[in-house]
Design a protein around this motif. Structure first.
Motif, PDB file in Angstrom:
ATOM      1  N   THR A  11      49.434  58.433  36.044  1.00 43.09           N
ATOM      2  CA  THR A  11      48.770  57.296  36.678  1.00 43.09           C
ATOM      3  C   THR A  11      49.207  57.087  38.118  1.00 43.09           C
ATOM      4  O   THR A  11      48.382  56.860  39.004  1.00 43.09           O
ATOM      5  N   ILE A  12      50.496  57.156  38.365  1.00 41.46           N
ATOM      6  CA  ILE A  12      51.001  56.890  39.713  1.00 41.46           C
ATOM      7  C   ILE A  12      50.996  58.154  40.563  1.00 41.46           C
ATOM      8  O   ILE A  12      50.643  58.139  41.734  1.00 41.46           O
ATOM      9  N   GLY A  13      51.392  59.273  39.947  1.00 42.77           N
ATOM     10  CA  GLY A  13      51.495  60.504  40.709  1.00 42.77           C
ATOM     11  C   GLY A  13      50.252  61.355  40.709  1.00 42.77           C
ATOM     12  O   GLY A  13      50.131  62.270  41.531  1.00 42.77           O
ATOM     13  N   GLY A  14      49.316  61.102  39.782  1.00 39.70           N
ATOM     14  CA  GLY A  14      48.116  61.913  39.727  1.00 39.70           C
ATOM     15  C   GLY A  14      48.367  63.341  39.268  1.00 39.70           C
ATOM     16  O   GLY A  14      47.573  64.242  39.549  1.00 39.70           O
ATOM     17  N   VAL A  15      49.474  63.579  38.553  1.00 38.10           N
ATOM     18  CA  VAL A  15      49.794  64.922  38.071  1.00 38.10           C
ATOM     19  C   VAL A  15      48.816  65.302  36.964  1.00 38.10           C
ATOM     20  O   VAL A  15      48.575  64.514  36.046  1.00 38.10           O
ATOM     21  N   PRO A  16      48.216  66.500  37.019  1.00 45.35           N
ATOM     22  CA  PRO A  16      47.270  66.908  35.974  1.00 45.35           C
ATOM     23  C   PRO A  16      47.901  66.865  34.582  1.00 45.35           C
ATOM     24  O   PRO A  16      49.074  67.209  34.400  1.00 45.35           O
ATOM     25  N   THR A  17      47.110  66.461  33.603  1.00 41.23           N
ATOM     26  CA  THR A  17      47.610  66.352  32.240  1.00 41.23           C
ATOM     27  C   THR A  17      48.138  67.686  31.730  1.00 41.23           C
ATOM     28  O   THR A  17      49.125  67.733  30.990  1.00 41.23           O
ATOM     29  N   ALA A  18      47.508  68.783  32.126  1.00 44.70           N
ATOM     30  CA  ALA A  18      47.955  70.102  31.680  1.00 44.70           C
ATOM     31  C   ALA A  18      49.379  70.388  32.141  1.00 44.70           C
ATOM     32  O   ALA A  18      50.180  70.970  31.400  1.00 44.70           O
ATOM     33  N   ASP A  19      49.719  69.984  33.379  1.00 42.88           N
ATOM     34  CA  ASP A  19      51.071  70.204  33.890  1.00 42.88           C
ATOM     35  C   ASP A  19      52.086  69.347  33.140  1.00 42.88           C
ATOM     36  O   ASP A  19      53.209  69.789  32.861  1.00 42.88           O
ATOM     37  N   ILE A  20      51.701  68.113  32.835  1.00 40.91           N
ATOM     38  CA  ILE A  20      52.594  67.236  32.082  1.00 40.91           C
ATOM     39  C   ILE A  20      52.824  67.813  30.684  1.00 40.91           C
ATOM     40  O   ILE A  20      53.952  67.840  30.182  1.00 40.91           O
ATOM     41  N   ALA A  21      51.758  68.290  30.061  1.00 41.35           N
ATOM     42  CA  ALA A  21      51.866  68.866  28.723  1.00 41.35           C
ATOM     43  C   ALA A  21      52.807  70.064  28.723  1.00 41.35           C
ATOM     44  O   ALA A  21      53.622  70.224  27.800  1.00 41.35           O
ATOM     45  N   LEU A  34      56.197  70.624  26.523  1.00 40.38           N
ATOM     46  CA  LEU A  34      56.034  71.678  25.510  1.00 40.38           C
ATOM     47  C   LEU A  34      55.049  71.269  24.419  1.00 40.38           C
ATOM     48  O   LEU A  34      55.264  71.519  23.220  1.00 40.38           O
ATOM     49  N   VAL A  35      53.947  70.625  24.828  1.00 36.97           N
ATOM     50  CA  VAL A  35      52.883  70.282  23.887  1.00 36.97           C
ATOM     51  C   VAL A  35      51.558  70.748  24.480  1.00 36.97           C
ATOM     52  O   VAL A  35      51.481  71.126  25.651  1.00 36.97           O
ATOM     53  N   THR A  36      50.502  70.728  23.667  1.00 40.27           N
ATOM     54  CA  THR A  36      49.187  71.121  24.162  1.00 40.27           C
ATOM     55  C   THR A  36      48.611  70.035  25.064  1.00 40.27           C
ATOM     56  O   THR A  36      49.014  68.867  25.002  1.00 40.27           O
ATOM     57  N   GLU A  37      47.632  70.444  25.885  1.00 36.53           N
ATOM     58  CA  GLU A  37      47.002  69.460  26.775  1.00 36.53           C
ATOM     59  C   GLU A  37      46.309  68.371  25.971  1.00 36.53           C
ATOM     60  O   GLU A  37      46.358  67.188  26.332  1.00 36.53           O
ATOM     61  N   SER A  38      45.651  68.756  24.867  1.00 36.95           N
ATOM     62  CA  SER A  38      44.964  67.740  24.061  1.00 36.95           C
ATOM     63  C   SER A  38      45.951  66.757  23.444  1.00 36.95           C
ATOM     64  O   SER A  38      45.675  65.549  23.365  1.00 36.95           O
ATOM     65  N   ALA A  39      47.120  67.265  23.031  1.00 35.94           N
ATOM     66  CA  ALA A  39      48.136  66.365  22.466  1.00 35.94           C
ATOM     67  C   ALA A  39      48.649  65.396  23.517  1.00 35.94           C
ATOM     68  O   ALA A  39      48.858  64.211  23.244  1.00 35.94           O
ATOM     69  N   ALA A  65      55.290  60.276  30.956  1.00 42.09           N
ATOM     70  CA  ALA A  65      53.971  60.907  31.067  1.00 42.09           C
ATOM     71  C   ALA A  65      52.979  59.983  31.773  1.00 42.09           C
ATOM     72  O   ALA A  65      52.203  60.423  32.637  1.00 42.09           O
ATOM     73  N   LEU A  66      52.987  58.707  31.403  1.00 39.24           N
ATOM     74  CA  LEU A  66      52.056  57.758  32.015  1.00 39.24           C
ATOM     75  C   LEU A  66      52.359  57.570  33.489  1.00 39.24           C
ATOM     76  O   LEU A  66      51.443  57.441  34.314  1.00 39.24           O
ATOM     77  N   THR A  67      53.636  57.542  33.850  1.00 40.19           N
ATOM     78  CA  THR A  67      54.016  57.425  35.259  1.00 40.19           C
ATOM     79  C   THR A  67      53.516  58.625  36.054  1.00 40.19           C
ATOM     80  O   THR A  67      52.952  58.484  37.147  1.00 40.19           O
TER      81      THR A  67
END
Length: 406
Positions: free
Chosen positions: A128-138, A142-147, A123-125
Motif C-alpha cells: 500500500t505505501i511502497g507500491g511493491v508488486p504482490t509477486a515480489d512480496i510473495a 516464500l508463498v504463491t502470488e495468489s496466496a 505485506a500491507l505496508t
C-alpha cells in the motif's frame, strides 16, 4: 539516468501520498491503489512521448484523482462523496501540505495496526505505501502470488470489518503503537538485508523510515532506527564475494562500504539521545562502522544495557558474542550457556555457530568444526549453509579463522 527516468523514479515518492489521500476521501483501499498504479502507468506511457510535465507529482495526483472520479461516477456513489473527490485537487495541484502529509502518517499506522498479524502488516505496508508488486512480496515470504493476494485482501477486510480508525494515535496510545510500527519497518529491512533477502526491500524500509522520521521529527527511536538501517546497509556491497558467498565482517573490504550512508547514520546519532532499544542497536552498529577496527569493548557495554531494557534470547546471544571478543572466548561461552539455559535457543543455528566460533577461538578446532557442521545442517538458507561449511573446513585446515557473523 535520463530526465524521464529520473522523473518517474521521483514520482514513486508521490505514490504513498496519492494512496493515502484517496483512502481518506473514499475509504476504498483497492480503488486508491488502482488509481495510483494507473497514474504511474500513464506516466510511463506518456512522458517519454510528450515530455516530463513541469510538476510531475501534481500531474500524477491529477491523473489519479480523475481516475477515481470516473470510477466513482460509474459506480453511482452518493453525490457528496463524488464532489469531495472531484474538488480534491485543481488542475495544477498545490504542493503537499500538512493534511496530505498527515494522510501518509495515518496510512503507516493503519497498515501497522496490532490487530493484524505481523507478516500481514509487513505485506500491507509494502503493497500500500511502497507500491511493491504482490509477486515480489510473495517471493520474499516464500508463498504463491495468489496466496499473498488473499493475505493482503484479508488484512484490508479486517481493517474495514473491525473499523480500525484511519488516524495517528496520540498520547499514551502513540507511545504504545509506535514500537509496533518500528518493528514492522525493521522486519522489512531485515527481509532485504538477510543473506537470502531481497535488497530492494531494505532500500524500501530505509525510504519509509526516512519518511516517518520526517513526519515525526521529535521521536528519537524513529531517528535511531533510520541510523541503524543506514549503518547496517552501508556494508551491503562487501557482504558477498565474487561467487555470491557471505563474507564475515572481519574479512570485508571496507573500501566497499558506503561512506555517505555511514556519515549520515553517525550524524543522526550525534543529535539523537539514547532513549530506547533502537538507539542502543544503532550505537552498536556505529561501533562496527566507524574507524578501521571494531570497538568490541564499547559494543559489550551497549549490549549490557540492551539486555537490561530488552531482555530476549537473541539479544543475550549477541551479548555473548560481544563479550567473547571484548574479554575472551571463555567469557563468551559462559554468557552463551546462560542465554541457552531456558531452552529458547535450542536448535537455533546462530547459537550453534556462535558456540563454534568461541570454541575455535578457545583452541578446540575439531570440536568447533563439528559445531559449524551442525549449524550448517540447521541453516535457513543455502548461502548461510555454504558459509558455515567453509568455516568448518577452515577450522581443521588452519584457514583464516572465524569472524563475527553480522
Amino acid at each position: 539516468m535520463s530526465s524521464v527516468a529520473s522523473a518517474i523514479a521521483a514520482g514513486w515518492d508521490s505514490y504513498g501520498r496519492i494512496v493515502a489521500t484517496l483512502i481518506r476521501v473514499t475509504g476504498d483501499w483497492t480503488l486508491a491503489e488502482d488509481c495510483a498504479q494507473e497514474a504511474m502507468a500513464a506516466a510511463l506511457e506518456r512522458w517519454p512521448r510528450d515530455g516530463v510535465p513541469d510538476n510531475p507529482g501534481g500531474w500524477l495526483l491529477t491523473v489519479a484523482r480523475n481516475r477515481a472520479v470516473d470510477v466513482l461516477r460509474r459506480a453511482a456513489v452518493e453525490n457528496r462523496k463524488l464532489q469531495e473527490v472531484a474538488m480534491l485537487w485543481n488542475a495544477d495541484p498545490p504542493p503537499p501540505g500538512p493534511e496530505i502529509e498527515d494522510d501518509r502518517l495515518r496510512l503507516i499506522f493503519t497498515c501497522c495496526h496490532p490487530a493484524l498479524a505481523l507478516e500481514a502488516r509487513v505485506a500491507l505496508t509494502l503493497r500500500t505505501i511502497g507500491g511493491v508488486p504482490t509477486a515480489d512480496i510473495a517471493r520474499a515470504f516464500l508463498v504463491t502470488e495468489s496466496a499473498m493476494t488473499r493475505r493482503i485482501t484479508r488484512a484490508k477486510s479486517k481493517i474495514a470489518d473491525a473499523r480500525i480508525p484511519y488516524r495517528v494515535p496520540t498520547g499514551e496510545a502513540l507511545a504504545e503503537r509506535l514500537p509496533g510500527v518500528l518493528a514492522v519497518l525493521y522486519l522489512l529491512f531485515t527481509r532485504g538485508y538477510d543473506a537470502d533477502g531481497e535488497p530492494a526491500f531494505a532500500d524500501e524500509a530505509i525510504r519509509l523510515t526516512r519518511l516517518l522520521a520526517a513526519l515525526m521529527p521529535g521521536e528519537s527511536e524513529v531517528a535511531s532506527l533510520l541510523a541503524l538501517c543506514l549503518l547496517q546497509h552501508s556494508r551491503r556491497r562487501a557482504r558477498r564475494d565474487a561467487n555470491g558467498d557471505l563474507v564475515t565482517l572481519d574479512r570485508q573490504d571496507r573500501s566497499k562500504w558506503d561512506r555517505a550512508a555511514i556519515a549520515e547514520g553517525l550524524e543522526i546519532l550525534l543529535r539523537t539521545p539514547v532513549q530506547g532499544p533502537y538507539a542502543l542497536q544503532a550505537r552498536i552498529a556505529a561501533c562496527h562502522a566507524a574507524g578501521d577496527d571494531t570497538d568490541w569493548l564499547s559494543i559489550a557495554g551497549w549490549y549490557d544495557e540492551l539486555v537490561r531494557i530488552q531482555p530476549s534470547p537473541v539479544v543475550a546471544l549477541n551479548r555473548a558474542v560481544a563479550h567473547g571478543y571484548a574479554f575472551g572466548p571463555a567469557e563468551g561461552l559462559a554468557l552463551l550457556a546462560a542465554a541457552r539455559s531456558g531452552g529458547a535457543l535450542d536448535g537455533y543455528p546462530a547459537a550453534i555457530a556462535v558456540e563454534a566460533d568461541l570454541t575455535l577461538r578457545s583452541g578446540d578446532a575439531f570440536r568447533a568444526a563439528e559445531l559449524f557442521r551442525a549449524a550448517a545442517a540447521e541453516a535457513p538458507s543455502e548461502v548461510e549453509r555454504r558459509a558455515l561449511l567453509t568455516r568448518a573446513a577452515e577450522a581443521v585446515t588452519g584457514g583464516p579463522g572465524a569472524g563475527p557473523r553480522r
